[in-house]
Design a protein around this motif. Structure first.
Motif, short mmCIF file in Angstrom:
data_model
loop_
_atom_site.label_atom_id
_atom_site.label_comp_id
_atom_site.label_asym_id
_atom_site.label_seq_id
_atom_site.Cartn_x
_atom_site.Cartn_y
_atom_site.Cartn_z
N MET A 1 24.05 34.73 91.74
CA MET A 1 22.83 35.48 91.44
C MET A 1 21.59 34.58 91.61
O MET A 1 20.58 35.01 92.15
N LEU A 2 21.71 33.32 91.17
CA LEU A 2 20.58 32.41 91.29
C LEU A 2 20.25 32.12 92.75
O LEU A 2 19.09 32.12 93.16
N ARG A 3 21.29 31.88 93.56
CA ARG A 3 21.07 31.61 94.98
C ARG A 3 20.46 32.83 95.67
O ARG A 3 19.61 32.69 96.54
N TYR A 4 20.92 33.99 95.28
CA TYR A 4 20.38 35.24 95.84
C TYR A 4 18.88 35.35 95.52
O TYR A 4 18.06 35.68 96.39
N THR A 5 18.51 35.04 94.27
CA THR A 5 17.10 35.12 93.86
C THR A 5 16.25 34.09 94.61
O THR A 5 15.16 34.40 95.07
N VAL A 6 16.77 32.87 94.75
CA VAL A 6 16.02 31.83 95.45
C VAL A 6 15.79 32.22 96.90
O VAL A 6 14.69 32.02 97.44
N ARG A 7 16.81 32.78 97.55
CA ARG A 7 16.65 33.21 98.94
C ARG A 7 15.56 34.27 99.07
O ARG A 7 14.74 34.23 99.98
N ARG A 8 15.55 35.21 98.14
CA ARG A 8 14.55 36.28 98.20
C ARG A 8 13.15 35.73 97.97
O ARG A 8 12.19 36.15 98.59
N VAL A 9 13.01 34.78 97.05
CA VAL A 9 11.70 34.18 96.78
C VAL A 9 11.21 33.41 98.01
O VAL A 9 10.03 33.47 98.38
N LEU A 10 12.11 32.68 98.66
CA LEU A 10 11.73 31.95 99.88
C LEU A 10 11.30 32.91 100.98
O LEU A 10 10.37 32.63 101.74
N GLN A 11 11.97 34.05 101.08
CA GLN A 11 11.56 35.06 102.05
C GLN A 11 10.17 35.59 101.73
O GLN A 11 9.36 35.83 102.63
N LEU A 12 9.88 35.76 100.44
CA LEU A 12 8.56 36.21 100.03
C LEU A 12 7.49 35.22 100.45
O LEU A 12 6.44 35.59 100.98
N VAL A 13 7.76 33.93 100.23
CA VAL A 13 6.80 32.89 100.63
C VAL A 13 6.57 32.91 102.13
O VAL A 13 5.44 32.78 102.61
N LEU A 14 7.64 33.10 102.90
CA LEU A 14 7.53 33.15 104.36
C LEU A 14 6.68 34.33 104.80
O LEU A 14 5.83 34.20 105.70
N VAL A 15 6.89 35.48 104.17
CA VAL A 15 6.11 36.67 104.53
C VAL A 15 4.62 36.45 104.27
O VAL A 15 3.76 36.79 105.08
#
Length: 340
Positions: A1-15
């Motif tokens: 769950m933590l890795r999933y959240t981190v990936r989504r946050v990094l995608q947000l930063v990229l966007v």
């Protein structure tokens, strides 16, 4: 769950980073550049040279971009030139942002409390009059332009019948205490019931107009999703075991049918700003949608920058919350995350 959240946050930063590059490039692709956009036909060669130097537009493009990002991170988007001349664009945004959030929340609540129950009942009574009426109503909600519906509601309910105010967020005669910028909530917090009721009366019509498309989409997705789940083997097994109808509805049908509905709610919530531009303009609702419309009309680029960036960040944040909610709704996602 933590890795999933981190990936989504990094995608947000990229966007957000990609968006900053696009806005930076857009400002410099305007006819004549930002200087001509700001000065218009009034600029002389001398004033253009002075403004170019003041804005740092004679520096290397990479230096200009870093300066742009640095100022954006500190909330310095410049001063409004059209919506509210002389006021910092960020201050103007912060003043108007609660109005749009209040309107959007009201629209989403109207859509949710009506579309999901009606979609469920329509699916359970497939082919009945309620199902057919809901399908026709949702098609009308999707096809009718928001600005036309807003004008229609305003004319029929406010002007012809006089039941609700024609526009604005609150009557000028109301001496209300401002706490949060959300007028209905402020009235409740300060126990100024007349102010809360007046703000709610002003809020209802624009929220109803803005809720038309989310209602239609959520209704159709809920209906289709419930129909799919009702045909699953585990639902038939639950019925054959004699489980109570409420248990089957809550644990087996609605829980499993909510994934596509949650996705749709997230997408519709993030897209509400496009409808808010038209709705706020029709009802003189002083939010960021109205500011965006005025900003385009008057070429107020500092305001356009902050509104566009904030709207995009709100959109990706909503979708981040939607992605994270999957793990709460569907246990299979939690299991998959543990396995990865």
């Amino acid at each position: 769950m933590l890795r999933y959240t981190v990936r989504r946050v990094l995608q947000l930063v990229l966007v957000v980073w990609v968006l900053s590059v696009l806005i930076f490039a857009w400002l410099r692709s305007l006819p004549g550049g930002p200087v001509s956009a700001l000065l218009g036909d009034r600029g002389t060669a001398e004033t253009r040279a002075q403004l170019t130097e003041a804005l740092g537009l004679d520096d290397p493009i990479f230096v200009q971009y870093l300066r742009f990002v640095g100022r954006a991170l500190t909330g310095d988007f410049g001063t409004s030139t059209g919506v509210s001349p002389g006021k910092p664009a960020m201050d103007l945004f912060m003043e108007r942002f609660p109005a749009t959030i209040e309107l959007s929340i009201a629209a989403v609540l109207i859509a949710l409390v009506t579309a999901i129950p009606l979609g469920y009942v329509a699916a359970r009574r497939r082919g009945g009059w309620l199902d057919n009426t809901g399908i026709v109503g949702s098609m009308i909600g999707i096809s009718i332009p928001i600005f036309f519906l807003a004008f229609l509601l305003k004319y029929l309910i406010s002007i012809k019948l006089g039941l609700l105010p024609t526009g604005g967020r609150q009557s000028a005669t109301i001496d209300a205490t401002r706490v949060t910028g959300f007028f209905v909530l402020d009235g409740l917090l300060t126990r100024e019931w007349d102010a809360a009721w007046d703000a709610l009366r002003h809020l209802f019509l624009p929220a109803l107009a803005l809720a038309s498309i989310p209602f239609a989409v959520i209704f159709r997705i809920t209906r289709a999703s419930v129909l799919d789940v009702m045909d699953e083997d585990y639902v038939r097994t639950a019925r054959s075991k004699g489980l109570a109808g409420r248990v089957i509805r809550d644990r087996h049908i609605l829980r499993n049918a909510m994934l596509p509905v949650v996705t749709t709610v997230g997408l519709q919530t993030g897209a509400l700003l496009s409808g808010a531009v038209l709705t706020e303009t029709v009802f003189a609702w002083q939010g960021i949608g109205q500011a965006l419309a005025i900003g385009f009309e008057r070429k107020d680029f500092p305001v356009l920058q902050v509104v566009i960036i904030a709207a995009a960040m709100a959109y990706v944040l909503v979708n981040l919350l939607v992605d994270l909610s999957y793990a709460v709704i569907d246990p299979r996602i939690r299991t998959a995350q543990k396995g990865s």
